[in-house]
Design a protein around this motif. Structure first.
Motif, short mmCIF file in Angstrom:
data_model
loop_
_atom_site.label_atom_id
_atom_site.label_comp_id
_atom_site.label_asym_id
_atom_site.label_seq_id
_atom_site.Cartn_x
_atom_site.Cartn_y
_atom_site.Cartn_z
N LYS A 6 38.55 -70.38 22.74
CA LYS A 6 38.46 -70.77 21.33
C LYS A 6 39.81 -70.55 20.64
O LYS A 6 40.30 -71.42 19.91
CB LYS A 6 37.35 -69.99 20.62
N ALA A 7 40.41 -69.39 20.87
CA ALA A 7 41.69 -69.07 20.25
C ALA A 7 42.80 -69.99 20.75
O ALA A 7 43.76 -70.29 20.02
CB ALA A 7 42.06 -67.62 20.51
N TYR A 24 35.00 -76.03 19.33
CA TYR A 24 33.69 -75.36 19.34
C TYR A 24 32.57 -76.38 19.48
O TYR A 24 32.62 -77.46 18.87
CB TYR A 24 33.50 -74.57 18.05
N ARG A 25 31.58 -76.06 20.31
CA ARG A 25 30.35 -76.83 20.39
C ARG A 25 29.23 -76.02 19.77
O ARG A 25 29.11 -74.82 20.02
CB ARG A 25 29.98 -77.12 21.85
N TRP A 79 25.49 -78.11 22.97
CA TRP A 79 25.35 -77.60 24.34
C TRP A 79 24.01 -78.03 24.93
O TRP A 79 23.92 -78.42 26.10
CB TRP A 79 25.45 -76.07 24.36
N TYR A 80 22.97 -77.96 24.11
CA TYR A 80 21.63 -78.32 24.57
C TYR A 80 21.57 -79.77 25.02
O TYR A 80 21.06 -80.09 26.10
CB TYR A 80 20.62 -78.06 23.45
N GLN A 81 22.09 -80.67 24.23
CA GLN A 81 22.10 -82.09 24.60
C GLN A 81 22.91 -82.31 25.87
O GLN A 81 22.54 -83.12 26.73
CB GLN A 81 22.64 -82.94 23.45
N ARG A 82 23.99 -81.60 25.99
CA ARG A 82 24.82 -81.71 27.20
C ARG A 82 24.05 -81.21 28.42
O ARG A 82 24.08 -81.83 29.49
CB ARG A 82 26.11 -80.90 27.01
N ALA A 86 37.09 -72.99 33.01
CA ALA A 86 37.35 -72.70 31.60
C ALA A 86 36.23 -73.35 30.80
O ALA A 86 36.05 -74.57 30.84
CB ALA A 86 38.70 -73.23 31.16
N ILE A 87 35.44 -72.53 30.09
CA ILE A 87 34.30 -73.05 29.35
C ILE A 87 34.77 -74.00 28.24
O ILE A 87 35.64 -73.66 27.45
CB ILE A 87 33.49 -71.88 28.74
N GLY A 88 34.18 -75.18 28.22
CA GLY A 88 34.53 -76.16 27.20
C GLY A 88 35.79 -76.95 27.48
O GLY A 88 36.23 -77.74 26.64
#
Length: 333
Positions: free
Chosen positions: A172-173, A178-179, A184-187, A270-272
């Motif tokens: 994030k930094a 941001y999701r 996230w749920y739809q993904r 890496a998340i996102g």
């Protein structure tokens, strides 16, 4: 017409075979067999009755020590199968829980997921089993959880082993968008076996694949084929938000126990990252650099590097990984 009829006939014969190769599991992995007997720890948390599934595997010749294995986001206690075999053969008692929200444990509709909460749940399980001290080993998301557990319960953590932990950088930094949980749920609702396999091949195994990896693809994908798909996706979304918004790397300097980093350097998790700008994507998840950088933050740290392995070295190359793990657990520093 005859050719079309033959094509339809062949399709009707092939379809059941394909369907049979794609197992359907319940929202708590009902129908998927674990390599060791599953037990359940019942706890009251956030005003609701929940269950944590766990494995408690004794050593044939005990050495009196305990290792707690903490799984990653796309993993379960079952995926520690090879590590449990190696550790128990060396004399360790092994405790491997499924965290609340994952695998065979409860998947609540409402729960404030935090690494502190999951650590507290794990500590409650160990208290119930009368285990006062253990080596704590965390992989992937489990590395973030293991770090938080050690920060909260330093007297209970004999040593810490982090296997390709995610969260060695603050996405994030760094600028990853941001999701929301709903996004996230739809993904997650779109999860498929093909997508899981491609991601695992690229990230977990450095571009390589072996047939035995398919079991872990189907373990995850099978829950998204069942009637509990929405329940599974919702808990996955809630825990994705937890991972993205609750970094632990800023507190690595407070870890006073021995910490071993075991890093497959072909990892690029890496998340996102998929939502990040192209220029940023190339900079994220560079574990060959993240490992040494993290080592500098640890008061009592050491680094074990696997140059040719990915995110899951314990599964990809157990013959390389487990001797190094056993050496790390038995070496004082």
């Amino acid at each position: 017409m005859k050719i079309q009829w033959i094509t339809l006939l062949l399709a009707s014969l092939i379809a059941p075979v394909v369907q049979a190769a794609e197992p359907v599991y319940g929202p708590r992995l009902e129908g998927f067999d674990y390599p060791y007997p599953v037990q359940y720890f019942r706890l009251n948390s956030q005003q609701q009755a929940l269950e944590m599934a766990y494995l408690d595997v004794a050593a044939p010749q005990p050495n009196g020590k305990v290792v707690v294995l903490l799984h990653g986001k796309n993993f379960c206690a079952a995926t520690w199968e090879g590590s449990i075999k190696a550790l128990t053969a060396a004399g360790y008692r092994v405790i491997a829980p499924d965290q609340v929200g994952f695998c065979k444990s409860s998947k609540p509709a409402q729960y404030q997921f935090s690494f502190q909460q999951l650590a507290a749940n794990t500590k409650a399980l160990l208290d119930k089993l009368q285990i006062s001290q253990a080596a704590v080993l965390g992989h992937s998301m489990g590395g973030m959880l293991a770090s938080r557990f050690a920060l909260l319960y330093p007297d209970s953590t004999e040593q810490l082993v982090l296997v390709n932990p995610i969260g060695l950088e603050d996405w994030k930094a760094l600028g990853v968008p941001y999701r929301t949980v709903d996004q996230w749920y739809q993904r997650d609702l779109a999860t498929s076996a093909a997508g899981i396999k491609q991601y695992q091949k690229d990230t977990y195994y450095g571009g390589h694949w072996r047939p035995e990896f398919d079991r872990w693809v189907q373990m995850q994908a099978g829950m998204y084929r069942g009637d509990g798909k929405q329940q599974v996706a919702w808990n996955s979304a809630l825990t994705a938000d937890m991972i993205f918004t609750q970094p632990v790397l800023y507190e690595f300097g407070q870890l006073q126990m021995p910490v071993t980093l075991m890093i497959g350097e072909l990892d690029n998790t890496a998340i996102g990252k998929d939502a990040a700008p192209d220029a940023l994507k190339k900079q994220l998840g560079q574990y060959a650099q993240l490992g040494p950088a993290t080592l500098k933050k640890l008061p009592k740290g050491r680094l074990v590097r696997f140059a040719d392995l990915g995110h899951s070295p314990q599964i990809q190359a157990p013959e390389q990984f487990h001797p190094q793990l056993l050496q790390a657990l038995s070496t004082k520093f």
